[in-house]
Write an enzyme that holds these catalytic residues in place. Structure first.
Site, mmCIF file in Angstrom:
data_model
loop_
_atom_site.group_PDB
_atom_site.id
_atom_site.type_symbol
_atom_site.label_atom_id
_atom_site.label_comp_id
_atom_site.label_asym_id
_atom_site.label_seq_id
_atom_site.Cartn_x
_atom_site.Cartn_y
_atom_site.Cartn_z
ATOM 1 C CD GLU A 244 -3.090 -0.891 0.225
ATOM 2 O OE1 GLU A 244 -3.082 0.126 -0.491
ATOM 3 O OE2 GLU A 244 -3.983 -1.757 0.153
ATOM 4 N NE ARG A 248 -3.818 2.939 -0.551
ATOM 5 C CZ ARG A 248 -4.972 2.967 0.101
ATOM 6 N NH1 ARG A 248 -5.408 4.091 0.628
ATOM 7 N NH2 ARG A 248 -5.682 1.860 0.255
ATOM 8 C CB THR A 609 -2.218 -1.156 -9.070
ATOM 9 O OG1 THR A 609 -3.471 -1.851 -9.034
ATOM 10 C CG2 THR A 609 -1.686 -0.966 -7.665
#
Length: 618
Positions: A244, A248, A609
């Site tokens: 993550e 991000r 993604t």
């Protein structure tokens, strides 16, 4: 000795020989040897420079080291070591040692000047040298063509039609609430007008940087940049999920750097990668799922296992970090993971959702394209695309594409089914302990876009047919509910005579403002030009505005999408939350979907993604 010097003695009586002092003889020999070495070095350099111009100015890094060492040699005449003296001749046929010394020194100086000029020219060329994408991106730069074009578009101001203007307004509504109630915090709780901690990295702020740039939210971007410069740190005693954090935070920092050229974002990206590096210190090279930067302690709390999707969804970001910094270790670290994963036993390329960092072995009990499996399949294709024009000659990129094609064929054979309801929609199910399950996560709705994208890079045309059918299903997950919002998970009818195609169970009825369907709608619209995809996106956007928009600012997740009116969560409840990906992905993809001219060309950029564009090396 030069040819001209030797020619001067032809046909003339040999001059009387004089015996020279040993020290002078030694000095002359050293100078002569040095001159010969430097002449050869210069000749080799000139030849290699000519070759470089023909081969796009690529020089071996080892040559630079050799040249630098050569330039460090002392040019003064010095007495060689005693061990060398017995091998020196006793006499040299020079008529005037002082004249010879002066002559040799002059030639040494000339060669030195030529070397300096060659080195200066080489450095000038290396500044603009294109990056070879088929290497492990061992040099800095890359993707300049796409970045420069996007900068020009942003500087001119992207045109906004009515739909795009509505998306910009929605972003402003979300951002203003975040700024008022949670600025610098990880996530906004819009109902309670408070915030939620994740890992103290300003998650929503950092994740949204390139969305601000695309939407023209200059003031918000300036505020965010100031916070990144003064507050963003990666030394807290918090557990970071490597996946993550990579997609991000690292991804957004790299994209912000690529678009703006601001070194602040690249420096922060390097700091973050260094903070997460302990997670990769495993026997297999497959990273642990979590790391605590303050202590360097890394672990995989899920029984010592990491997620297959998570460990195979780092490669675009670490490859871009290598291209931007020239530090090859980042790409090598991520590529080592792929070597392990691609060598693991599979079912026609399909893999289970859990992998051991200790052994690199993949548990095959669950095969699915939803949670913990999804982006493994996505990044197989995107790693191939990100390798640039020489991708077919780059072994790992070619292996990823071969595996991608194998997996799509296996998906069609093992997981692709048609619901038994009246519409007969097509879906991708799961294989649990060897048995098929008609369950599909909303996360799987990334697949239509990926399938369509693959057809631009040599995938067969039936992939696009499959994408169109699955795209219809993903939209049906929205259109079939009372609210027009999709559930987190859907089950599909398998019994004859079923009244509907889709079943939504209470535990799965929530909506988290996810982006996957509008992401695929963007790809499908760009690649096919079909207007229905834009219309479907508008309907989804309207449903978000109707049911998720909070009257006091921001957007919220909802607990149950099945009936209207949809009830927003209570203050502080589980779904009182605006995920960072709503700004980073959902609104960004809607803005791109509604664009009359796509500002992110698919041959110049590949989306990570989390919807952060990574430049494709030119």
């Amino acid at each position: 000795m030069t040819d001209d010097y030797e020619a001067g003695y032809k046909g003339h009586p040999e001059p009387p020989r004089r015996t020279m002092p040993p020290l002078v003889v030694a000095g002359l020999v050293v100078v002569a040897a040095l001159l010969g070495v430097m002449a050869l070095v210069v000749l080799e350099l000139e030849l290699e420079l000519e070759l470089e111009l023909e081969l796009e100015l690529e020089l071996e890094l080892e040559l630079e080291l050799e040249l630098e060492l050569e330039l460090e040699l002392e040019l003064e005449v010095a007495l060689p070591p005693a061990s060398f003296r017995p091998h020196m001749p006793k006499q040299l046929p020079f008529s005037d040692e002082s004249a010879e010394l002066a002559h040799l020194r002059q030639q040494v100086a000339e060669l030195q000047a030529r070397l300096d000029a060659l080195m200066a020219g080489r450095k000038d060329m290396e500044v603009d040298k294109p990056v070879a994408a088929t290497e492990a991106t061992e040099t800095a730069g890359g993707g300049a063509r796409g970045a420069e074009a996007l900068r020009a578009r942003l500087a001119a101001g992207l045109p906004h039609n009515k739909d795009q203007a509505d998306v910009v307004e929605a972003f402003d509504w979300a951002w203003s609430a975040y700024k008022a109630c949670a600025f610098g915090r990880d996530e906004l709780r819009p109902i309670s007008r408070s915030w939620q901690k994740w890992t103290q990295v300003g998650l929503t702020l950092v994740d949204s940087l390139d969305t601000m740039l695309l939407l023209g939210a200059g003031e918000a971007f300036d505020e965010a940049r100031e916070w990144v410069a003064s507050e963003l740190r990666f030394d807290y005693d918090d557990r970071y999920n490597v996946f993550e954090t990579t997609i991000r935070i690292l991804g957004s920092l790299l994209t912000a750097h690529e678009i703006t050229g601001d070194e602040l974002f690249l420096n922060k990206a390097v700091e973050l990668a260094e903070a997460m590096e302990p997670a990769f210190r495993t026997p297999s090279g497959v990273p642990y799922s979590d790391v605590v930067p303050a202590s360097g302690v890394a672990s995989s709390p899920d029984g010592g296992m990491s997620s297959t999707a998570e460990v195979t969804t780092l490669q675009l970001e670490y490859g871009q970090l290598t291209r931007a910094t020239g530090d090859v270790r980042w790409a090598k670290t991520a590529n080592r993971v792929m070597d392990v994963i691609l060598a693991a036993p599979s079912r026609d390329g399909l893999l289970g959702t859990r992998v051991s960092p200790a052994s690199g072995k993949v548990a095959m009990s669950e095969i699915k394209l939803g949670a913990r499996g999804d982006s493994y399949y996505e990044y197989l294709l995107k790693q191939y695309i990100a390798a640039g024009p020489g991708r077919d000659d780059e072994p790992l990129a070619r292996r990823c594409m071969d595996r991608y094609l194998e997996t799509v064929e296996a998906i069609r054979k093992r997981l692709w089914r048609q619901a038994s309801g009246p519409k007969g929609v097509w879906y991708v199910g799961e294989e649990i302990s060897g048995r098929f399950s008609p369950k599909m996560d909303h996360l799987v709705c990334f697949l239509p876009g990926t399938l369509a994208l693959g057809t631009l890079y040599g995938a067969p045309s039936w992939h696009l047919d499959m994408a169109a059918k699955l795209m219809e299903t993903c939209y049906e997950m929205y259109a079939s509910t009372g609210s027009g919002l999709a559930p987190e998970i859907a089950y599909f009818a398998t019994a004859d005579g079923a009244e509907g195609d889709i079943e939504i169970r209470p535990a799965d009825a929530h909506n988290l403002l996810r982006p996957e369907t509008v992401e695929s709608l963007w790809y499908m619209h760009v690649i096919t030009g079909e207007p229905q995809y834009r219309a479907w996106g508008r309907a989804i956007f309207d449903a978000f505005n109707t049911w998720s928009r909070v009257s006091t600012g921001g957007y919220t997740s909802v607990a149950d999408v099945r009936a209207t009116p949809v009830r927003q969560p209570a203050a502080g409840a589980r779904y009182d939350k605006m995920e960072s990906f709503f700004l980073a992905e959902t609104l960004k993809y809607l803005f791109l979907l509604f664009a009359d001219e796509n500002p992110i060309p698919l041959d110049e950029w590949v989306m990570n993604t989390e919807a952060h564009p990574m430049p494709i090396p030119g």
